[in-house]
Write an enzyme that holds these catalytic residues in place. Structure first.
Site, short mmCIF file in Angstrom:
data_model
loop_
_atom_site.label_atom_id
_atom_site.label_comp_id
_atom_site.label_asym_id
_atom_site.label_seq_id
_atom_site.Cartn_x
_atom_site.Cartn_y
_atom_site.Cartn_z
N ALA A 1 0.84 -1.20 0.00
CA ALA A 1 0.00 0.00 0.00
C ALA A 1 0.87 1.24 0.00
O ALA A 1 2.00 1.23 0.50
CB ALA A 1 -0.91 0.01 1.23
N ASP A 2 0.34 2.31 -0.58
CA ASP A 2 1.01 3.61 -0.55
C ASP A 2 -0.06 4.69 -0.51
O ASP A 2 -1.06 4.61 -1.24
CB ASP A 2 1.91 3.79 -1.77
CG ASP A 2 2.75 5.04 -1.65
OD1 ASP A 2 3.56 5.12 -0.70
OD2 ASP A 2 2.61 5.95 -2.49
#
Length: 186
Positions: free
Chosen positions: A64-65
């Site tokens: 995730a970012d």
């Protein structure tokens, strides 16, 4: 099948615990992209993180970012208190968008699922004194956009449209749907 979070973020660990009982934390060592449209950038970063860890560890790997976008400008993690003050002043009295790219890889079959979650957040007008007081608590450090919605910055939020957990860094509703597509019951 073992679940692996490709992040050492305490917020992501806390949020993943809401939907998964046990998982491993294996941070990725990849550099995040610094160019491209915001939605493309978060997706590429999430994929790079998940793929890096999936190359080393078997299981269901989650990357995730998260970024904050204000008028097409990306507000990442501030490098200093002064930069954090500028970011918060910029967000004051305005709406901005929080984007999180997700990538989930099932290493046993090479299947990959991706998504980008978007949440709009509106801050009320902030005084210089309020910003300075918030910066004094140190909560802004290591946070995209220089704030933590789940902390003291919650008093800045006038309105939110979308997934609250997305603003914290891991949209659990969207993640649960991606996991289900890969056969993980959450």
């Amino acid at each position: 099948m073992k679940i692996v979070l490709a992040s050492a973020s305490p917020r992501r660990v806390e949020l993943l615990r809401r939907i998964v009982d046990t998982f491993d934390v294996v941070p990725s060592g990849v550099e995040e992209p610094t160019r491209g449209r915001p939605s493309r950038r978060v997706l590429e970063a999430a994929q790079a993180k998940a793929r890096d860890v999936a190359a080393r560890i078997e299981g269901i790997v989650i990357g995730a970012d998260t970024i904050v976008v204000d008028r097409r400008s990306i507000l990442g993690k501030p490098s200093s208190r002064d930069e954090a003050a500028r970011m918060l002043s910029r967000l004051s009295g305005r709406e901005h968008e929080v984007l999180t790219g997700l990538c989930v890889i099932a290493t046993h079959c090479g299947d990959e699922r991706t998504a980008v979650e978007r949440t709009n957040v509106r801050f009320r007008s902030l005084s210089e004194r309020e910003i300075a007081s918030y910066l004094d608590c140190g909560e802004y450090a290591d946070k995209a956009g220089a704030y933590a919605i789940q902390g003291r910055a919650s008093v800045f939020v006038e309105r939110i449209c979308g997934d609250y957990t997305n603003v914290m860094g891991l949209p659990v509703c969207r993640l649960a749907l991606l996991l289900r597509e890969l056969g993980v019951d959450v």
